[in-house]
Design a protein around this motif. Structure first.
Motif, PDB file in Angstrom:
ATOM      1  N   CYS A  11     -16.376  15.118 -33.136  1.00 29.97           N
ATOM      2  CA  CYS A  11     -15.032  15.221 -32.537  1.00 29.97           C
ATOM      3  C   CYS A  11     -13.989  15.352 -33.643  1.00 29.97           C
ATOM      4  O   CYS A  11     -14.010  14.610 -34.626  1.00 29.97           O
ATOM      5  CB  CYS A  11     -14.753  13.969 -31.704  1.00 29.97           C
ATOM      6  N   ILE A  12     -13.072  16.300 -33.461  1.00 33.00           N
ATOM      7  CA  ILE A  12     -12.014  16.504 -34.466  1.00 33.00           C
ATOM      8  C   ILE A  12     -10.645  16.016 -33.961  1.00 33.00           C
ATOM      9  O   ILE A  12      -9.613  16.363 -34.512  1.00 33.00           O
ATOM     10  CB  ILE A  12     -11.916  17.991 -34.889  1.00 33.00           C
ATOM     11  N   ALA A  13     -10.683  15.216 -32.901  1.00 34.39           N
ATOM     12  CA  ALA A  13      -9.449  14.602 -32.386  1.00 34.39           C
ATOM     13  C   ALA A  13      -8.386  15.623 -31.995  1.00 34.39           C
ATOM     14  O   ALA A  13      -7.203  15.386 -32.184  1.00 34.39           O
ATOM     15  CB  ALA A  13      -8.901  13.596 -33.412  1.00 34.39           C
TER      16      ALA A  13
END
Ligand code: SF4
Length: 73
Positions: A11-13
């Protein structure tokens, strides 16, 4: 019942999932996605069991995640 998992390692937010489906996803530490408390499998921030009525919501988030960090079964 839909089982949903978020992989916080990838996940890269970006926020797409919790913008599209805030009923199921929320921002956790550093903006990484996690499952809202209501649907969490006990002891896990990133695994949930979600009612069938939210399937479309979950699927739209899953299909829009740029890093394929959301999986369902
Ligand atoms: S859409 Fe994917 S990369 Fe973006 S916050 Fe959600 S899980 Fe993370």
């Amino acid at each position: 019942m839909v089982k949903v998992k978020v992989n916080q390692d990838t996940c890269i937010a970006c926020g797409v999932c919790y913008s599209l489906c805030p009923q199921v996803f929320e921002a956790g530490e550093g903006g990484k996605s996690q499952i809202v408390a209501q649907y969490r499998v006990s002891g896990s921030l990133t695994e949930g069991n979600v009612d069938e009525s939210l399937k479309d919501c979950v699927e739209s988030a899953k299909n829009s995640c740029p890093t394929f960090s959301i999986t369902t079964e």
